[in-house]
Write a protein that holds these residues in place. Structure first.
Motif, mmCIF file in Angstrom:
data_model
loop_
_atom_site.group_PDB
_atom_site.id
_atom_site.type_symbol
_atom_site.label_atom_id
_atom_site.label_comp_id
_atom_site.label_asym_id
_atom_site.label_seq_id
_atom_site.Cartn_x
_atom_site.Cartn_y
_atom_site.Cartn_z
ATOM 1 N N UNK A 33 0.840 -1.183 0.000
ATOM 2 C CA UNK A 33 0.000 0.000 0.000
ATOM 3 C C UNK A 33 0.881 1.240 0.000
ATOM 4 N N UNK A 34 0.384 2.298 -0.589
ATOM 5 C CA UNK A 34 1.091 3.572 -0.548
ATOM 6 C C UNK A 34 0.061 4.687 -0.559
ATOM 7 N N UNK A 35 0.531 5.901 -0.346
ATOM 8 C CA UNK A 35 -0.350 7.069 -0.358
ATOM 9 C C UNK A 35 0.233 8.114 -1.291
ATOM 10 N N UNK A 36 -0.604 8.647 -2.167
ATOM 11 C CA UNK A 36 -0.241 9.788 -2.990
ATOM 12 C C UNK A 36 -1.063 10.980 -2.522
ATOM 13 N N UNK A 37 -0.414 12.116 -2.404
ATOM 14 C CA UNK A 37 -1.063 13.276 -1.825
ATOM 15 C C UNK A 37 -0.521 13.511 -0.434
ATOM 16 N N UNK A 38 -1.168 14.369 0.315
ATOM 17 C CA UNK A 38 -0.685 14.719 1.649
ATOM 18 C C UNK A 38 -0.853 13.547 2.608
ATOM 19 N N UNK A 39 0.271 13.089 3.174
ATOM 20 C CA UNK A 39 0.251 11.922 4.059
ATOM 21 C C UNK A 39 -0.608 12.180 5.286
ATOM 22 N N UNK A 40 -0.489 13.358 5.883
ATOM 23 C CA UNK A 40 -1.235 13.656 7.107
ATOM 24 C C UNK A 40 -2.741 13.682 6.843
ATOM 25 N N UNK A 41 -3.152 14.274 5.723
ATOM 26 C CA UNK A 41 -4.578 14.305 5.395
ATOM 27 C C UNK A 41 -5.120 12.894 5.197
ATOM 28 N N UNK A 42 -4.358 12.065 4.487
ATOM 29 C CA UNK A 42 -4.802 10.690 4.240
ATOM 30 C C UNK A 42 -4.923 9.909 5.541
ATOM 31 N N UNK A 43 -3.928 10.024 6.411
ATOM 32 C CA UNK A 43 -3.980 9.300 7.679
ATOM 33 C C UNK A 43 -5.128 9.783 8.546
ATOM 34 N N UNK A 44 -5.383 11.089 8.515
ATOM 35 C CA UNK A 44 -6.485 11.636 9.301
ATOM 36 C C UNK A 44 -7.819 11.080 8.813
ATOM 37 N N UNK B 243 8.450 6.528 8.914
ATOM 38 C CA UNK B 243 7.651 7.613 8.325
ATOM 39 C C UNK B 243 6.197 7.502 8.782
ATOM 40 N N UNK B 244 5.645 6.289 8.751
ATOM 41 C CA UNK B 244 4.251 6.103 9.141
ATOM 42 C C UNK B 244 4.044 6.398 10.622
ATOM 43 N N UNK C 233 1.775 9.589 14.694
ATOM 44 C CA UNK C 233 1.928 10.091 16.064
ATOM 45 C C UNK C 233 1.722 11.595 16.125
ATOM 46 N N UNK C 234 2.215 12.326 15.122
ATOM 47 C CA UNK C 234 1.989 13.774 15.083
ATOM 48 C C UNK C 234 0.495 14.079 15.112
ATOM 49 N N UNK C 235 -0.272 13.347 14.319
ATOM 50 C CA UNK C 235 -1.722 13.544 14.309
ATOM 51 C C UNK C 235 -2.344 13.161 15.646
ATOM 52 N N UNK D 265 -5.291 12.518 21.194
ATOM 53 C CA UNK D 265 -5.436 11.101 21.474
ATOM 54 C C UNK D 265 -4.348 10.631 22.427
ATOM 55 N N UNK D 266 -3.186 11.277 22.378
ATOM 56 C CA UNK D 266 -2.115 11.041 23.336
ATOM 57 C C UNK D 266 -1.526 12.390 23.731
ATOM 58 N N UNK D 267 -0.789 12.412 24.831
ATOM 59 C CA UNK D 267 -0.153 13.633 25.299
ATOM 60 C C UNK D 267 1.243 13.343 25.800
#
Length: 434
Positions: free
Chosen positions: A69-80, A388-389, A394-396, A402-404
């Motif tokens: 699997x891969x993601x094209x486009x903004x990684x953060x938007x896709x993960x969100x 990378x993943x 984790x940033x999101x 969700x975590x602190x």
């Protein structure tokens, strides 16, 4: 006619009961889904089989790490967007894992089986760790630490930058450099601990020696840094020598439970306690309490998860446990404070710096992406994809609460009750380094 993406989209939506928020491009070149959305690239049929045989987060993670699997486009938007389907569907919605096991969904599952090809479970990627359970013995802890930190110092230099600090920075503003923010974090820890010439500091989980070097160089304190990673220790010792601080800093490969040359005036534990484990946490707190002089301070910098109404139902994150931090366990900050106080500490200050970690992780991801080819050469394509993943996700997680992450300052207050703390302790927010 190339239609794998259309069929995959239809079957997944049938299972989930909601429209897919991302676009799909399948192995036959077909596409389906909302125009302009991030694209989930399904490179082969094996990705479908991974999801079927291990539904939910781990199946998706295996497909990602293996390159299915891969993601094209903004990684953060896709993960969100994907998080809403896989991790955060709410109390009234079934998770993907639950849905794939539902007898009512068998028709869609059969369709996915036909789409995925041979019904054989693919082998996990070689980066996945197999372990007997959360034992947290000295032996298993050393193995877990080696898996995560002995990836190669050159690789970590790419990700972390010159500071070589692998914990949340402390940002004066979002546009600051990572090096400035990491220096400010180390300085903040030193000020909270009140270190000064003539005192002894124990740095538990010293990493590549950044805290030890900063405390010795800027505050004149004598430091013992301990780590379970041979590669970290070698790197830290070289840094200490290069800084001319061998008379001030000693780096050891040692378990915190084996430290026998206390008491110390202060202890820093930055990003280490996540590896301790819930069942061992009181032991951890007891050991650090014993290693401190009366009046000595502990700064415990630790990631925390949100508490659940039913704590007995809490499950360790499958992806993190299998690929990133084997045997790592997050606890709510309230549990951490309670365990430190049970061990005899007086907790004097708790500071949440959750947003700071999101900023830190986004910088690390940017570093990795900017030097991707070299990072892959230094490790493996699978390992680089893991990092990378996990850092982007984790940033999101920090951004969405969700975590602190919290800095807990505690004192081994003597029987006299004199903690040695100033009446207005938070003067440490002002820069005071020499």
């Amino acid at each position: 006619m190339a239609d794998a993406a259309v069929r995959l989209k239809r079957l997944l939506e049938q299972l989930l009961g909601v429209p897919l928020p991302v676009r799909i491009r399948a192995w036959d070149g077909s596409q389906a889904g909302p125009p302009g959305a991030p694209i989930l690239v399904v490179h082969n049929r094996r990705a479908v089989r991974r999801l079927l045989f291990k539904p939910g987060e781990l199946g998706l993670a295996r497909a990602w790490v293996a390159g299915d699997l891969d993601i094209e486009g903004d990684l953060y938007t896709a993960l969100d967007l994907l998080a809403g389907l896989v991790w955060e569907r709410g109390e009234d919605a079934r998770s993907l894992a639950q849905t794939l096991r539902d007898p009512e969904a068998r028709a869609a599952v059969r369709g996915l089986l036909r789409l995925g090809g041979l019904p054989l479970p693919p082998a996990p990627p070689p980066e996945e760790v197999r372990r007997p359970g959360h034992l947290h013995t000295k032996r298993t802890d050393k193995r877990a630490i080696s898996h995560h930190y002995d990836v190669g110092n050159d690789f970590y230099e790419i990700v972390l930058g010159p500071s070589m600090v692998y914990s949340c920075a402390y940002w004066p503003d979002p546009d600051s450099t990572l090096e400035t923010a990491q220096r400010d974090k180390l300085d903040l820890v030193c000020r909270k601990l009140g270190v000064r010439p003539g005192l002894r500091l124990l740095d538990v989980g010293c990493g590549w020696g950044s805290m030890a070097v900063h405390a010795a160089r800027e505050y004149g304190v004598s430091v013992v840094g301990i780590t379970l990673s041979q590669e970290q220790a070698a790197y830290a010792r070289k840094r200490v020598a290069d800084e001319g601080l061998t008379d001030k800093v000693e780096i050891r490969v040692q378990d915190y439970r084996d430290v026998g040359d206390g008491p110390y005036d202060a202890i820093s534990s930055i990003g280490m306690a996540e590896h301790v484990g819930a069942d061992r946490y009181l032991e951890y707190a007891d050991v650090l309490h014993r290693l401190l002089k009366p009046g000595g301070r502990l700064l415990n910098h630790q990631i925390a998860r949100r508490p659940q109404r039913d704590e007995s139902s809490y499950e360790v994150d499958e992806f993190i446990d299998a690929y990133v931090f084997p045997d790592g366990e997050l606890q709510p900050v309230g549990s951490t404070v309670a365990q430190l106080e049970r061990a005899g500490f007086e907790v004097r200050d708790v500071e949440s710096i959750r947003e700071h970690y999101a900023l830190t992780l986004r910088r690390w991801v940017a570093h990795l992406e900017a030097d991707w080819a070299r990072a892959v050469t230094l490790t493996s394509i699978g390992r680089a994809r893991v990092w990378r993943l996990y850092m982007a996700a984790s940033a999101l997680a920090f951004e969405r609460n969700r975590i602190g992450v919290n800095q807990v300052l505690a004192v081994r207050t003597p029987e006299s009750g004199d903690s040695g703390m100033p009446l207005r302790a938070r003067k440490w927010s002002e820069t005071q380094s020499r």
